[in-house]
Motif scaffolding. Structure first.
Motif, PDB file in Angstrom:
ATOM      1  N   THR A  88       0.858  -1.181   0.000  1.00 20.27           N
ATOM      2  CA  THR A  88       0.000   0.000   0.000  1.00 20.27           C
ATOM      3  C   THR A  88       0.894   1.230   0.000  1.00 20.27           C
ATOM      4  O   THR A  88       2.010   1.209   0.533  1.00 20.27           O
ATOM      5  N   PHE A  89       0.371   2.292  -0.574  1.00 20.92           N
ATOM      6  CA  PHE A  89       1.152   3.523  -0.702  1.00 20.92           C
ATOM      7  C   PHE A  89       0.271   4.680  -0.278  1.00 20.92           C
ATOM      8  O   PHE A  89      -0.697   5.031  -0.958  1.00 20.92           O
ATOM      9  N   GLY A  90       0.574   5.254   0.881  1.00 18.40           N
ATOM     10  CA  GLY A  90      -0.243   6.333   1.403  1.00 18.40           C
ATOM     11  C   GLY A  90      -1.456   5.807   2.146  1.00 18.40           C
ATOM     12  O   GLY A  90      -1.688   4.594   2.247  1.00 18.40           O
ATOM     13  N   LEU A  91      -2.247   6.758   2.631  1.00 19.37           N
ATOM     14  CA  LEU A  91      -3.349   6.378   3.518  1.00 19.37           C
ATOM     15  C   LEU A  91      -4.594   7.221   3.284  1.00 19.37           C
ATOM     16  O   LEU A  91      -5.667   6.687   3.022  1.00 19.37           O
ATOM     17  N   TYR A  92      -4.451   8.535   3.367  1.00 23.93           N
ATOM     18  CA  TYR A  92      -5.606   9.431   3.320  1.00 23.93           C
ATOM     19  C   TYR A  92      -5.194  10.736   2.646  1.00 23.93           C
ATOM     20  O   TYR A  92      -4.100  11.218   2.891  1.00 23.93           O
ATOM     21  N   PRO A  93      -6.039  11.266   1.799  1.00 20.45           N
ATOM     22  CA  PRO A  93      -7.411  10.891   1.433  1.00 20.45           C
ATOM     23  C   PRO A  93      -7.496   9.841   0.329  1.00 20.45           C
ATOM     24  O   PRO A  93      -8.597   9.562  -0.157  1.00 20.45           O
ATOM     25  N   LEU A  94      -6.352   9.311  -0.086  1.00 19.54           N
ATOM     26  CA  LEU A  94      -6.391   8.221  -1.059  1.00 19.54           C
ATOM     27  C   LEU A  94      -5.299   7.226  -0.723  1.00 19.54           C
ATOM     28  O   LEU A  94      -4.316   7.558  -0.050  1.00 19.54           O
ATOM     29  N   GLN A  95      -5.477   6.017  -1.198  1.00 16.85           N
ATOM     30  CA  GLN A  95      -4.456   4.994  -1.031  1.00 16.85           C
ATOM     31  C   GLN A  95      -4.161   4.390  -2.394  1.00 16.85           C
ATOM     32  O   GLN A  95      -5.067   4.000  -3.135  1.00 16.85           O
ATOM     33  N   GLN A  96      -2.856   4.343  -2.730  1.00 11.32           N
ATOM     34  CA  GLN A  96      -2.432   3.721  -3.976  1.00 11.32           C
ATOM     35  C   GLN A  96      -1.857   2.344  -3.691  1.00 11.32           C
ATOM     36  O   GLN A  96      -1.590   1.986  -2.529  1.00 11.32           O
ATOM     37  N   TYR A  97      -1.613   1.593  -4.767  1.00 12.22           N
ATOM     38  CA  TYR A  97      -1.144   0.212  -4.619  1.00 12.22           C
ATOM     39  C   TYR A  97       0.004  -0.049  -5.577  1.00 12.22           C
ATOM     40  O   TYR A  97      -0.018   0.375  -6.745  1.00 12.22           O
ATOM     41  N   LEU A  98       1.027  -0.737  -5.073  1.00 12.90           N
ATOM     42  CA  LEU A  98       2.230  -1.027  -5.837  1.00 12.90           C
ATOM     43  C   LEU A  98       2.236  -2.485  -6.279  1.00 12.90           C
ATOM     44  O   LEU A  98       1.899  -3.389  -5.507  1.00 12.90           O
ATOM     45  N   ILE A  99       2.665  -2.698  -7.524  1.00 11.48           N
ATOM     46  CA  ILE A  99       2.736  -4.036  -8.117  1.00 11.48           C
ATOM     47  C   ILE A  99       4.160  -4.280  -8.576  1.00 11.48           C
ATOM     48  O   ILE A  99       4.780  -3.422  -9.207  1.00 11.48           O
ATOM     49  N   GLY A 100       4.705  -5.458  -8.244  1.00 10.06           N
ATOM     50  CA  GLY A 100       6.084  -5.786  -8.568  1.00 10.06           C
ATOM     51  C   GLY A 100       6.230  -6.468  -9.909  1.00 10.06           C
ATOM     52  O   GLY A 100       5.332  -7.172 -10.378  1.00 10.06           O
ATOM     53  N   PHE A 101       7.406  -6.253 -10.531  1.00 10.17           N
ATOM     54  CA  PHE A 101       7.742  -6.900 -11.795  1.00 10.17           C
ATOM     55  C   PHE A 101       9.061  -7.653 -11.634  1.00 10.17           C
ATOM     56  O   PHE A 101       9.858  -7.350 -10.733  1.00 10.17           O
ATOM     57  N   PRO A 102       9.306  -8.618 -12.499  1.00  6.04           N
ATOM     58  CA  PRO A 102      10.482  -9.479 -12.315  1.00  6.04           C
ATOM     59  C   PRO A 102      11.821  -8.754 -12.354  1.00  6.04           C
ATOM     60  O   PRO A 102      12.806  -9.262 -11.833  1.00  6.04           O
ATOM     61  N   ASP A 103      11.877  -7.576 -12.978  1.00  9.06           N
ATOM     62  CA  ASP A 103      13.149  -6.861 -13.051  1.00  9.06           C
ATOM     63  C   ASP A 103      13.392  -5.973 -11.840  1.00  9.06           C
ATOM     64  O   ASP A 103      14.276  -5.122 -11.862  1.00  9.06           O
ATOM     65  N   GLY A 104      12.619  -6.154 -10.796  1.00  7.97           N
ATOM     66  CA  GLY A 104      12.849  -5.427  -9.547  1.00  7.97           C
ATOM     67  C   GLY A 104      12.154  -4.094  -9.456  1.00  7.97           C
ATOM     68  O   GLY A 104      12.245  -3.429  -8.422  1.00  7.97           O
ATOM     69  N   ARG A 105      11.457  -3.699 -10.488  1.00 13.03           N
ATOM     70  CA  ARG A 105      10.749  -2.425 -10.391  1.00 13.03           C
ATOM     71  C   ARG A 105       9.361  -2.648  -9.800  1.00 13.03           C
ATOM     72  O   ARG A 105       8.777  -3.736  -9.908  1.00 13.03           O
ATOM     73  N   TYR A 106       8.858  -1.615  -9.174  1.00 11.31           N
ATOM     74  CA  TYR A 106       7.486  -1.594  -8.680  1.00 11.31           C
ATOM     75  C   TYR A 106       6.777  -0.431  -9.349  1.00 11.31           C
ATOM     76  O   TYR A 106       7.345   0.646  -9.506  1.00 11.31           O
ATOM     77  N   GLN A 107       5.540  -0.686  -9.746  1.00 14.39           N
ATOM     78  CA  GLN A 107       4.764   0.304 -10.463  1.00 14.39           C
ATOM     79  C   GLN A 107       3.510   0.657  -9.666  1.00 14.39           C
ATOM     80  O   GLN A 107       2.886  -0.211  -9.050  1.00 14.39           O
ATOM     81  N   ALA A 108       3.161   1.956  -9.694  1.00 11.75           N
ATOM     82  CA  ALA A 108       1.990   2.439  -8.959  1.00 11.75           C
ATOM     83  C   ALA A 108       0.758   2.352  -9.846  1.00 11.75           C
ATOM     84  O   ALA A 108       0.693   2.970 -10.915  1.00 11.75           O
ATOM     85  N   LEU A 109      -0.211   1.604  -9.404  1.00 10.05           N
ATOM     86  CA  LEU A 109      -1.447   1.414 -10.164  1.00 10.05           C
ATOM     87  C   LEU A 109      -2.142   2.764 -10.355  1.00 10.05           C
ATOM     88  O   LEU A 109      -2.225   3.579  -9.426  1.00 10.05           O
ATOM     89  N   GLY A 110      -2.641   3.008 -11.552  1.00 10.52           N
ATOM     90  CA  GLY A 110      -3.307   4.278 -11.833  1.00 10.52           C
ATOM     91  C   GLY A 110      -4.695   4.389 -11.230  1.00 10.52           C
ATOM     92  O   GLY A 110      -5.262   5.480 -11.154  1.00 10.52           O
ATOM     93  N   ILE A 111      -5.272   3.270 -10.831  1.00  8.74           N
ATOM     94  CA  ILE A 111      -6.565   3.259 -10.149  1.00  8.74           C
ATOM     95  C   ILE A 111      -6.286   3.245  -8.649  1.00  8.74           C
ATOM     96  O   ILE A 111      -5.533   2.402  -8.163  1.00  8.74           O
ATOM     97  N   ALA A 112      -6.850   4.197  -7.930  1.00  8.87           N
ATOM     98  CA  ALA A 112      -6.589   4.340  -6.496  1.00  8.87           C
ATOM     99  C   ALA A 112      -7.893   4.239  -5.715  1.00  8.87           C
ATOM    100  O   ALA A 112      -8.991   4.310  -6.283  1.00  8.87           O
ATOM    101  N   TRP A 113      -7.736   4.081  -4.395  1.00  3.36           N
ATOM    102  CA  TRP A 113      -8.896   3.979  -3.513  1.00  3.36           C
ATOM    103  C   TRP A 113      -9.108   5.309  -2.808  1.00  3.36           C
ATOM    104  O   TRP A 113      -8.190   5.866  -2.201  1.00  3.36           O
ATOM    105  N   ASP A 114     -10.309   5.837  -2.917  1.00  2.41           N
ATOM    106  CA  ASP A 114     -10.694   7.069  -2.235  1.00  2.41           C
ATOM    107  C   ASP A 114     -11.053   6.710  -0.798  1.00  2.41           C
ATOM    108  O   ASP A 114     -12.105   6.120  -0.534  1.00  2.41           O
TER     109      ASP A 114
END
Length: 805
Positions: free
Chosen positions: A136-162
């Motif tokens: 999870t990334f952040g808390l309020y007023p929105l929370q984003q989500y990180l997804i891992g890839f095999p090359d060691g990078r993590y990407q922030a999903l463009g859809i977030a939770w309000d």
């Protein structure tokens, strides 16, 4: 005698532009390559994530809590403590009960599988795939989500939770770019380069973060000591402090600073005038304030410089709470911010000309403009540093220093008591909403200026509430209340606006701002940067004193602004900066001096410049995961005539990101220098095949075709550049000159008129239009445009001569 480049080229020399690639700075849109490493998706995340065991003197927040229990308790409930967390039942706020969300025709689904949190969404190739949520990334007023890839990078999903309450519109999935239709080919897609956590986000959401990018393997092995922003993210590694506290080892040697990596005691012994009276009037609990001060303290009015101890706190917070770019990974606590980070100036993409925030700038650049900084206020005067919360609610935090009897009255704010308009922050720190749901306060703390909204088009606090009224109404009300227009501390709006729009008198206004020590240094640096774009002797004389200013922001900006100096003057003015104590100043000076011909320097000068260039190249390698790094490396190799190394750098940028068209443009220009236009054409056509909407690549191709005398093809390419790159007046200007050169004068005049509709003060376009209209016999129109040009540049002899004709 040394001569500066003329403000304008004479029209007779205008076709020389076709042989040059001058200042192509528009970056293309890019996306992460669609191909992934061989490991199949969905990615199988490791059982334990990358954090390393405490090292480098880092001991962990749990160790600090043993003695600092109260501070630790405040921190535990803070946004810092929850800045990044493993995705668990406790930390995930979003709805993963088979919830769905549709954006631009793509329906994403959020669900659970084997206890894990999953998202089925479009991947880098546009196909739907299942991805595990790692963090999870952040808390309020929105929370984003990180997804891992095999090359060691993590990407922030463009859809977030309000994460706001439902009654406020929250408890829903939403897209961070609701109106842009971001597809998998866009750099802002969640799999794209601009959403990469390792580079874009990681440093400021974890403690002791090391990006650890391997350019040979194109992989990340990013590590941290603690996943969130803990005690040692601000206080530095605690091992020495622990040894001092426990009286172990050579603890006596640590007695001076108690073993702390940085001492944040700037508020001790400091008291602002009237603060005691204000606190008594409010009857606030003194427990919420810093340690009671013993003496009055203030900085000299208008200096714009805080004391060293106070500046340490400001720059510590600014490491993350600013719009900046990291260029050196080894951060040293207590050292100047510009040793490792480049602070953004008040540029029109980020700020309005009066300094109000436009894009997301994270406070520090705004705060540097404020009267508070000039008077020695720091972050912790208003924010409790461990909880991050204001020391009092709303405008009450202001009344710690500003007497309620004077400022919390209708005679000051002219609004009903306890109304929104009576709250200090509503008028002096209004909010702008970013990331769809996140309102941020402007920390420049300015007096509302609706009069500037009328003249310059900037926003103002009054019309944020009174949106049904024009700015002129608000300006009249303010003047009626106070009997005049209150100006306030920040008085640079007209100068920066004139510079941005190249209006009449801009040069004089910018010169005055650069020379004015009463104005914020970040505004003066911004003015110096603009003067550097059209450097003349007066600008040089205004900028030169900044090279020795105490503020490294001014020194580094001055060095960069003097890039247009003749080599002889560079060699005289800039070498002392190669030994500056602040790294950014050194590498900016080295970058500018790299263009000085080596044969004009003595051995000592050559060695000093090369040492600075080596440091510059090392700084660029900090971000070797970005194509811009290799672009900058190639540029400095070209400056030093090391063409093979420059070619390798540009090719590395394109290998890292094939759609990074700016590297292709620079590579083609390198081939031009080497007489290899055939290779340049191939490079540019490959770039356009990948990004056919790139105006810079079309423009470069047009110039190349002109050199080869393939005029019909050249006009097609230049026309496309002018159409796609309307924000760059140069593209339309060059296209018009090309049309005129092949006898298409009416079309050339029309092209210039199109440019001037968007850029009415573009000098080159005006100068060409006057000449073309004169030659076409349209003398009335030519005189009108010549008078406009003369108003813009009354002292320019070329313009005067043209008008006399």
């Amino acid at each position: 005698m040394i001569h500066f480049t003329q403000w304008f080229s004479r029209l007779a020399a205008v076709l020389l532009a076709f042989a040059l690639f001058g200042g192509l700075t528009v970056f293309s849109r890019w996306a992460w390559p669609a191909s992934e490493p061989a490991e199949p998706l969905p990615v199988t995340l490791p059982a334990s994530h990358p954090p390393v065991a405490p090292s480098g003197g880092y001991v962990g927040a749990h160790t600090c809590a043993q003695c600092h229990a109260a501070e630790h308790q405040l921190w535990q409930d803070s946004q810092h403590a929850q800045a990044m967390q493993p995705a668990t039942e406790r930390t995930v706020l979003g709805d993963f009960k088979d919830a769905s969300f549709t954006y631009d025709g793509v329906t994403s689904t959020f669900f659970r599988r084997d206890g894990k949190f999953m998202a089925r969404t479009d991947g880098p190739d546009g196909e739907l795939r299942d991805y595990e949520i790692a963090y999870t990334f952040g808390l309020y007023p929105l929370q984003q989500y990180l997804i891992g890839f095999p090359d060691g990078r993590y990407q922030a999903l463009g859809i977030a939770w309000d994460s706001r309450p439902k009654e406020q519109g929250g408890q829903r999935w939403f897209h961070l770019y609701p109106d842009q239709n971001i597809t998998h080919r866009d750099p802002l897609h969640w799999t794209g380069l601009q959403q990469n956590w390792n580079y874009m986000c990681a440093e400021c959401h974890s403690t002791n973060l090391r990006k650890n990018y391997d350019p040979q393997l194109n992989r990340f092995h990013t590590t941290w000591s603690e996943i969130n922003v803990s005690c040692e993210a601000c206080h530095g590694p605690g091992a020495d402090h622990l040894a001092w506290a426990n009286r172990k080892g050579d603890w006596k040697k640590l007695d001076k600073n108690k073993g702390l990596a940085i001492t944040l005691d700037g508020r001790r012994g400091a008291l602002f005038p009237l603060r005691t009276l204000a606190m008594q009037a409010l009857n606030l609990a003194t427990a919420a304030l810093p340690e009671p001060p013993a003496v009055l303290w203030n900085t000299p009015a208008g200096t714009g410089h805080a004391t060293q101890s106070l500046n340490r706190e400001l720059e510590l917070c600014a490491r993350c709470h600013s719009r900046r770019g990291q260029f050196w990974e080894e951060y040293q606590f207590g050292q100047p911010l510009l040793d490792t980070h480049r602070l953004s100036l008040l540029t029109p993409d980020l700020y309005y000309p009066d300094g109000q925030m436009k894009d997301e700038v994270f406070n520090h650049g705004s705060f540097l403009q404020s009267k508070m900084v000039a008077k020695g206020v720091t972050c912790s005067d208003c924010h409790e540093p461990h909880s991050g919360k204001p020391r009092a609610a709303g405008g009450k935090v202001c009344l710690q220093c500003h007497l309620p009897a004077k400022y919390e009255t209708p005679e000051h704010h002219f609004h009903p008591a306890n109304s929104t308009g009576a709250d200090c922050v509503a008028c002096h720190a209004p909010t702008t909403t970013y990331m769809v749901v996140d309102p941020r306060h402007d920390h420049s703390f300015r007096i509302p200026r609706p009069d500037l909204s009328v003249t310059l088009g900037v926003p103002n606090a009054c019309n944020r509430c009174h949106a049904d009224k024009p700015a002129s109404w608000a300006a009249d009300q303010v003047k009626k209340w106070y009997g005049k227009i209150p100006v306030g501390h920040q008085r640079f709006a007209e100068a920066l606006h004139a510079g941005h729009t190249e209006s009449a008198g801009a040069h004089e206004l910018l010169l005055a701002l650069v020379k004015n020590p009463e104005q914020p240094n970040i505004a003066r640096a911004s003015a110096a940067s603009q003067l550097g774009d059209r450097l003349d002797p007066a600008a040089f004389e205004a900028i030169r004193p900044l090279l020795t200013d105490p503020d490294p922001l001014l020194r580094s900006t001055a060095a960069r602004a003097l890039e247009g100096l003749p080599p002889e003057l560079k060699a005289r003015a800039l070498p002392p900066l190669l030994n500056d104590p602040v790294r950014l100043v050194r590498i900016e000076a080295a970058r500018v001096l790299a263009t000085v011909p080596k044969e004009t320097l003595d051995d000592a000068q050559r060695l000093a410049i090369q040492r600075g260039v080596n440091e510059y190249l090392a700084a660029e390698q900090t971000n070797a995961d970005r194509p811009e790094s290799f672009l900058n490396t190639g540029l400095i190799y070209v400056d030093q005539r090391q063409f093979e190394k420059a070619e390798a750098a540009y090719r590395a940028a394109l290998e890292l990101q094939p759609t990074f068209a700016q590297a292709a443009v620079n590579l083609a220009d390198l081939y031009r220098l080497q007489g290899r236009d055939a290779d340049g054409e191939k490079t540019l056509r490959q770039a356009l095949a990948l990004d056919p909407q790139n105006a810079g690549a079309h423009h470069a191709l047009g110039l190349l075709l002109i050199r080869q005398k393939r005029l019909p093809e050249a006009l097609t390419a230049l026309a496309e550049a002018a159409r796609l790159g309307r924000d760059n007046a140069r593209y339309g200007y060059v296209y018009a000159v090309a049309l005129n050169s092949v006898g298409q004068k009416p079309k050339a005049i029309q092209a210039l008129e199109t440019v001037l509709q968007r850029h009415p003060n573009d000098r080159d376009s005006l100068l060409a239009l006057v000449a073309f209209q004169r030659d076409a016999g349209n003398l009335d129109a030519a005189r009108a445009n010549a008078r406009h040009l003369a108003a813009l540049e009354p002292d320019n002899p070329d313009v005067r001569a043209l008008l006399q004709q």
